[in-house]
Design an enzyme around this catalytic site. Structure first.
Site, PDB file in Angstrom:
ATOM      1  N   SER A 163       0.854  -1.183   0.000  1.00 42.59           N
ATOM      2  CA  SER A 163       0.000   0.000   0.000  1.00 42.59           C
ATOM      3  C   SER A 163       0.889   1.232   0.000  1.00 42.59           C
ATOM      4  CB  SER A 163      -0.896  -0.004   1.240  1.00 42.59           C
ATOM      5  OG  SER A 163      -0.097   0.287   2.369  1.00 42.59           O
ATOM      6  N   LYS A 164       0.217   2.370  -0.047  1.00 46.79           N
ATOM      7  CA  LYS A 164       0.948   3.640  -0.142  1.00 46.79           C
ATOM      8  C   LYS A 164       1.998   3.815   0.954  1.00 46.79           C
ATOM      9  CE  LYS A 164      -2.327   6.535  -2.505  1.00 46.79           C
ATOM     10  NZ  LYS A 164      -3.524   7.306  -2.266  1.00 46.79           N
ATOM     11  N   ARG A 165       1.709   3.207   2.104  1.00 41.46           N
ATOM     12  CA  ARG A 165       2.679   3.434   3.177  1.00 41.46           C
ATOM     13  C   ARG A 165       4.009   2.727   2.914  1.00 41.46           C
ATOM     14  NH1 ARG A 165       2.637  -0.739   6.801  1.00 41.46           N
ATOM     15  NH2 ARG A 165       0.961  -2.085   6.112  1.00 41.46           N
ATOM     16  N   HIS A 166       4.048   1.829   1.923  1.00 41.83           N
ATOM     17  CA  HIS A 166       5.323   1.210   1.545  1.00 41.83           C
ATOM     18  C   HIS A 166       6.070   2.033   0.496  1.00 41.83           C
ATOM     19  CE1 HIS A 166       3.012  -2.478   2.846  1.00 41.83           C
ATOM     20  NE2 HIS A 166       4.095  -2.535   3.599  1.00 41.83           N
ATOM     21  N   GLY A 167       5.467   3.112   0.050  1.00 36.78           N
ATOM     22  CA  GLY A 167       6.098   3.911  -1.019  1.00 36.78           C
ATOM     23  C   GLY A 167       5.148   4.008  -2.198  1.00 36.78           C
TER      24      GLY A 167
END
Ligand code: GLU
Length: 474
Positions: free
Chosen positions: A246-250
């Site tokens: 998800s976005k929190r991984h980049g």
């Protein structure tokens, strides 16, 4: 070559093209191209509150950048097709099921359903529709109704999945699905089946987040009297912490990778290997992928996204790609740094690409390292500043005077530097470093002779002059 293979990529346009979606599209595309079949794009926009035209554009743009061309579906003038253009067909199919007694009107209100759901949960049961409107024998006048499909709860539903192998569902877990809402809009699972049938899709390759939809879809195929396609459910992509990517991984949007300076061929090569493998080969050209790809070789377990591997592949394609094409692709990155593209001569930019490509891993990095070739005023960074000391003044002066008389070609430049180093009793690097700092503003650059040749005599002398003048003024 003709073949019966017909696959589709069916994104819901609620955002950008996610890399998971891009990989699903890629697997479908490779499968179709490998078999000489067809690959269609179908926009699943029935959820009007979440679908946008911008998202459709972003998906199409991402697919094009990624190089995934799709075939126009013979059944429509529109390309790609959109489910919102096809409501008449879905409603007609709902009517067919009603006429055949395979669907029924349901008058339960949202509040009633909600209350029953809560009650079931409070009792520790899995909430599912209890089928009470099945028993109604006549329509209830004046009351809004949704249409539900009469699911069969007998036996097992077995999927012979091309990726996961045999997957068995207890039919008792499939409840009576709403196929048409009371406002007249058809629902997702129903539209997918009607479309896949209408488009004669032979293989449904999609993310395994849809696996739970498959038993109900299979029942719909059977009710509508159509043969089943083969299914292949591809595992999700996970982040390094093993949670769903998800976005929190980049970055998760394909467009973001383009902006970060990744090449489409690196993304293709990277994404295909997230799940698929062929021996221990890492680098594949597109024709090789088309030849070797097989959906059965896609692993059933989830793949972990590895940004280092992607960047390694990108560096590989930058090193080995056609410099002219890379120069074209570099243009927008330079523009973003304020270099006007009409200032840029492509032949010169190609030389720059050749000079820089061994040391840059993305086009963005390359643009950062190339910008000093184009600007009039360069910024001298902190490290370079440290090299531009008063002690460097004689070096800069000597180089400046000598270069004024030197043709800007490799051999004469090398000769000039050598003779200055001898005259001043310094090593070649002690000459090259302050010159590099003065003409590029950096301490790292391609070979100094390459830099000078690309920069040209006029600009090089001007930059050296500026530094000499600074010290003389101090
Ligand atoms: N529209 C679905 C999605 O974007 C895909 C459905 C399918 O491939 O069957 O996840």
């Amino acid at each position: 070559m003709s073949s019966d293979v017909r696959v589709r990529f069916a994104p819901s346009p609620t955002g950008y093209l996610h890399i998971g979606g891009a990989r699903t599209a890629l697997f479908n595309w490779l499968f179709a191209r490998h078999h000489g079949g067809k690959f269609f794009l179908r926009i699943e926009d029935t959820d009007r509150s979440r679908s946008t035209d911008e998202a459709i554009e972003a998906i199409i743009d991402g697919m094009r950048w990624f190089g995934l061309d799709w075939d126009k579906w013979e059944g429509s003038d529109k390309d790609p097709i959109r489910q919102t253009d096809r409501f008449d067909l879905y409603r007609q199919k709902v009517r067919e099921l009603l006429d055949r007694g395979l669907a029924y009107h349901c008058y339960c209100t949202a509040e009633e359903l909600d209350a029953r759901r809560k009650e079931a949960m409070a009792q520790g049961k899995v909430p599912r529709y209890d089928g009470r409107c099945r028993l109604l024998t006549a329509p209830v006048p004046g009351k809004e109704a949704a249409i539900r499909f009469k699911a069969s709860s007998e036996g097992e539903i077995v999927i012979d999945d091309m990726v996961k192998g045999k997957v068995v569902f207890d039919a008792g877990t499939v409840d009576d699905l709403i196929i048409l809402r009371s406002d007249g809009t058809p629902t997702y699972n129903f539209c997918v089946v009607v479309d896949d049938v209408d488009m004669q899709i032979s293989h449904v390759i999609r993310g395994d987040d849809h696996l739970n939809n498959t038993p109900r879809q299979i029942q719909l195929y059977q009710a509508l009297g159509y043969p089943l396609p083969r299914f292949g459910h591809v595992s999700m992509i996970l982040g390094p912490d093993k949670a769903r990517l998800s976005k929190r991984h980049g970055a998760t949007a394909i467009q973001q990778y383009r902006e970060e300076g990744y090449l489409p061929e690196a993304m293709v090569n990277y994404l295909v290997r997230l799940g698929w493998s062929h021996k221990d080969q890492e680098i594949f050209s597109l024709p090789e992928l088309i030849e070797k790809f097989s959906i059965e070789q896609v692993g059933a377990s989830a793949a972990v996204f590895n940004p280092e591997k992607l960047i390694w592949l990108n560096a590989h394609y930058i090193k080995t790609g056609d410099p002219k094409r890379l120069a074209q692709l570099l243009l927008p990155h330079l523009e973003r740094l304020g270099v006007a593209s009409d200032q840029i001569d492509l032949a010169r930019l190609t030389q720059i690409v050749v000079a820089l490509r061994e040391r840059t891993r993305t086009l963005k990095e390359m643009a950062d390292s190339a910008v000093y070739f184009f600007t009039d005023e360069i910024t001298i960074d902190e490290k370079a500043q440290k090299l531009l000391t008063p002690e460097a003044l004689p070096v800069l002066k000597a180089v400046r005077d000598r270069l004024a008389e030197t043709p800007f070609e490799h051999a004469p430049l090398e000769e000039a530097f050598r003779s200055i180093s001898e005259a001043l009793g310094l090593k070649l690097a002690q000459i090259a470093q302050p010159v590099r700092a003065a003409v590029t503003g950096k301490t790292v650059s391609p070979g100094i002779f390459d830099v000078l040749m690309i920069l040209g005599k006029e600009k090089s002398l001007k930059r050296l002059d500026r530094q000499v003048a600074q010290f003389t003024a101090k």
